[in-house]
Design a protein around this motif. Structure first.
Motif, PDB file in Angstrom:
ATOM      1  N   VAL A 241      14.094  -6.255  19.344  1.00 25.35           N
ATOM      2  CA  VAL A 241      13.734  -5.752  20.669  1.00 25.35           C
ATOM      3  C   VAL A 241      13.848  -6.862  21.698  1.00 25.35           C
ATOM      4  N   LYS A 242      14.391  -6.512  22.865  1.00 24.69           N
ATOM      5  CA  LYS A 242      14.352  -7.414  24.015  1.00 24.69           C
ATOM      6  C   LYS A 242      13.028  -7.103  24.717  1.00 24.69           C
ATOM      7  N   PRO A 243      12.048  -8.031  24.644  1.00 24.16           N
ATOM      8  CA  PRO A 243      10.721  -7.747  25.198  1.00 24.16           C
ATOM      9  C   PRO A 243      10.741  -7.553  26.714  1.00 24.16           C
ATOM     10  N   SER A 244      10.016  -6.540  27.178  1.00 19.90           N
ATOM     11  CA  SER A 244       9.885  -6.324  28.616  1.00 19.90           C
ATOM     12  C   SER A 244       8.599  -6.954  29.148  1.00 19.90           C
ATOM     13  N   SER A 245       7.673  -7.257  28.255  1.00 20.31           N
ATOM     14  CA  SER A 245       6.397  -7.860  28.623  1.00 20.31           C
ATOM     15  C   SER A 245       6.015  -8.902  27.559  1.00 20.31           C
ATOM     16  N   PRO A 246       6.639 -10.083  27.583  1.00 17.40           N
ATOM     17  CA  PRO A 246       6.381 -11.083  26.543  1.00 17.40           C
ATOM     18  C   PRO A 246       4.911 -11.458  26.387  1.00 17.40           C
TER      19      PRO A 246
ATOM     20  N   SER B 145       6.427  -3.986  23.859  1.00 15.06           N
ATOM     21  CA  SER B 145       7.283  -3.080  24.637  1.00 15.06           C
ATOM     22  C   SER B 145       8.634  -3.732  24.881  1.00 15.06           C
ATOM     23  N   GLY B 146       9.660  -2.902  25.016  1.00 11.35           N
ATOM     24  CA  GLY B 146      10.979  -3.434  25.314  1.00 11.35           C
ATOM     25  C   GLY B 146      12.075  -2.458  24.945  1.00 11.35           C
ATOM     26  N   GLU B 147      13.288  -2.988  24.846  1.00  9.30           N
ATOM     27  CA  GLU B 147      14.465  -2.187  24.512  1.00  9.30           C
ATOM     28  C   GLU B 147      15.016  -2.618  23.166  1.00  9.30           C
ATOM     29  N   VAL B 148      15.286  -1.658  22.299  1.00  8.82           N
ATOM     30  CA  VAL B 148      15.872  -1.940  20.993  1.00  8.82           C
ATOM     31  C   VAL B 148      17.305  -2.429  21.207  1.00  8.82           C
ATOM     32  N   VAL B 149      17.605  -3.628  20.690  1.00 11.43           N
ATOM     33  CA  VAL B 149      18.949  -4.193  20.841  1.00 11.43           C
ATOM     34  C   VAL B 149      19.715  -4.228  19.519  1.00 11.43           C
ATOM     35  N   ASP B 150      18.991  -4.066  18.405  1.00  8.70           N
ATOM     36  CA  ASP B 150      19.646  -4.059  17.096  1.00  8.70           C
ATOM     37  C   ASP B 150      18.752  -3.308  16.115  1.00  8.70           C
TER      38      ASP B 150
ATOM     39  N   HIS C 146       0.817  -1.214   0.000  1.00 10.06           N
ATOM     40  CA  HIS C 146       0.000   0.000   0.000  1.00 10.06           C
ATOM     41  C   HIS C 146       0.853   1.268   0.000  1.00 10.06           C
ATOM     42  N   LEU C 147       2.021   1.189   0.611  1.00  9.51           N
ATOM     43  CA  LEU C 147       2.904   2.359   0.650  1.00  9.51           C
ATOM     44  C   LEU C 147       3.512   2.661  -0.716  1.00  9.51           C
ATOM     45  N   GLY C 148       3.813   1.638  -1.473  1.00  5.88           N
ATOM     46  CA  GLY C 148       4.538   1.828  -2.723  1.00  5.88           C
ATOM     47  C   GLY C 148       6.030   1.825  -2.450  1.00  5.88           C
ATOM     48  N   GLU C 149       6.794   2.345  -3.379  1.00  3.39           N
ATOM     49  CA  GLU C 149       8.250   2.307  -3.277  1.00  3.39           C
ATOM     50  C   GLU C 149       8.748   3.085  -2.057  1.00  3.39           C
ATOM     51  N   VAL C 150       9.421   2.369  -1.146  1.00  4.33           N
ATOM     52  CA  VAL C 150       9.976   2.991   0.058  1.00  4.33           C
ATOM     53  C   VAL C 150      11.293   3.670  -0.311  1.00  4.33           C
ATOM     54  N   VAL C 151      11.400   4.970   0.038  1.00  4.80           N
ATOM     55  CA  VAL C 151      12.584   5.745  -0.337  1.00  4.80           C
ATOM     56  C   VAL C 151      13.419   6.185   0.866  1.00  4.80           C
ATOM     57  N   PHE C 152      12.855   6.105   2.074  1.00  2.78           N
ATOM     58  CA  PHE C 152      13.593   6.528   3.265  1.00  2.78           C
ATOM     59  C   PHE C 152      12.997   5.846   4.486  1.00  2.78           C
ATOM     60  N   VAL C 153      13.865   5.456   5.422  1.00  6.16           N
ATOM     61  CA  VAL C 153      13.428   4.828   6.668  1.00  6.16           C
ATOM     62  C   VAL C 153      14.147   5.516   7.824  1.00  6.16           C
ATOM     63  N   GLU C 154      13.393   5.912   8.837  1.00  9.06           N
ATOM     64  CA  GLU C 154      13.976   6.480  10.056  1.00  9.06           C
ATOM     65  C   GLU C 154      13.725   5.498  11.192  1.00  9.06           C
ATOM     66  N   LEU C 155      14.809   5.052  11.826  1.00 10.61           N
ATOM     67  CA  LEU C 155      14.717   4.062  12.900  1.00 10.61           C
ATOM     68  C   LEU C 155      15.421   4.582  14.150  1.00 10.61           C
ATOM     69  N   PRO C 156      15.069   4.029  15.315  1.00  6.87           N
ATOM     70  CA  PRO C 156      15.708   4.457  16.561  1.00  6.87           C
ATOM     71  C   PRO C 156      17.102   3.857  16.697  1.00  6.87           C
ATOM     72  N   GLU C 157      17.833   4.327  17.679  1.00  4.82           N
ATOM     73  CA  GLU C 157      19.146   3.757  17.981  1.00  4.82           C
ATOM     74  C   GLU C 157      18.983   2.600  18.959  1.00  4.82           C
ATOM     75  N   ALA C 158      19.950   1.694  18.962  1.00  9.63           N
ATOM     76  CA  ALA C 158      19.972   0.619  19.954  1.00  9.63           C
ATOM     77  C   ALA C 158      19.981   1.258  21.339  1.00  9.63           C
ATOM     78  N   GLY C 159      19.264   0.649  22.260  1.00  9.22           N
ATOM     79  CA  GLY C 159      19.152   1.174  23.616  1.00  9.22           C
ATOM     80  C   GLY C 159      17.877   1.962  23.847  1.00  9.22           C
ATOM     81  N   THR C 160      17.199   2.349  22.774  1.00 12.11           N
ATOM     82  CA  THR C 160      15.937   3.084  22.877  1.00 12.11           C
ATOM     83  C   THR C 160      14.851   2.172  23.434  1.00 12.11           C
ATOM     84  N   LYS C 161      14.025   2.701  24.313  1.00 12.12           N
ATOM     85  CA  LYS C 161      12.871   1.966  24.843  1.00 12.12           C
ATOM     86  C   LYS C 161      11.686   2.195  23.916  1.00 12.12           C
ATOM     87  N   VAL C 162      10.952   1.132  23.618  1.00  4.13           N
ATOM     88  CA  VAL C 162       9.737   1.225  22.812  1.00  4.13           C
ATOM     89  C   VAL C 162       8.561   0.699  23.629  1.00  4.13           C
TER      90      VAL C 162
END
Length: 164
Positions: free
Chosen positions: A137-142, A107-112, A68-84
């Motif tokens: 993500v390392k899940p905090s609430s599996p 929920s958890g912490e971004v590890v990669d 539905h998005l079509g051709e993806v031209v840019f992706v913004e991602l968090p850094e490792a260590g960020t909580k989601v």
């Protein structure tokens, strides 16, 4: 195998029976809109997927979403260590059609973070479940995984959403 998959997909799209195809079905299913939905993954109604590998969960957007998005031209991602947080935005995807937030299924912490996406964002289009993964993500609430959609429920959700 490819012919059987095509025949099964065509029968599904035409809403006709393809006797015997169910017994020989591969490890994934094809919705009537020909988006790939992988059995064994969990999905959100906002079109993210998660694969739980025990202590780490891999997250990306579904084939349906990238279609539905079509051709993806840019992706913004968090850094490792960020909580989601479950349901909270962790990044966004920009395509030729729109920019969309990407929400975390758990929920958890971004590890990669998939650093390949900064150079080749189109991996989300060509390989949304393999090379186009976004974060781990390392899940905090599996237990949050239990509330997500399985492949059959997600396929039905996509079909109902596209019918409107």
């Amino acid at each position: 195998m490819a012919l059987r998959l095509w025949a099964s997909s065509a029968a599904n799209a035409l809403k006709i029976s393809s006797s015997g195809a169910r017994a020989a079905a591969p490890a994934y299913s094809i919705s009537r809109y020909f988006s790939t939905v992988i059995d064994g993954l969990k999905y959100t109604s906002s079109h993210e997927w998660v694969k739980n590998d025990g202590s780490v969960a891999t997250i990306g957007i579904s084939d349906h979403a990238q279609g539905h998005l079509g051709e993806v031209v840019f992706v913004e991602l968090p850094e490792a260590g960020t909580k989601v947080s479950q349901g909270g935005a962790f990044g966004n995807v920009e395509s030729v059609k729109a920019t969309s937030d990407v929400n975390s299924p758990i929920s958890g912490e971004v590890v990669d973070v998939n650093s390949k996406l900064s150079e080749t964002p189109g991996l989300i289009n060509s390989s949304p479940y393999e090379d186009g993964w976004m974060i781990k993500v390392k899940p905090s609430s599996p237990a949050e995984l239990e509330g997500l959609l399985d492949s059959a429920k997600y396929t039905k959700h996509c079909e109902e959403e596209d019918a409107h």
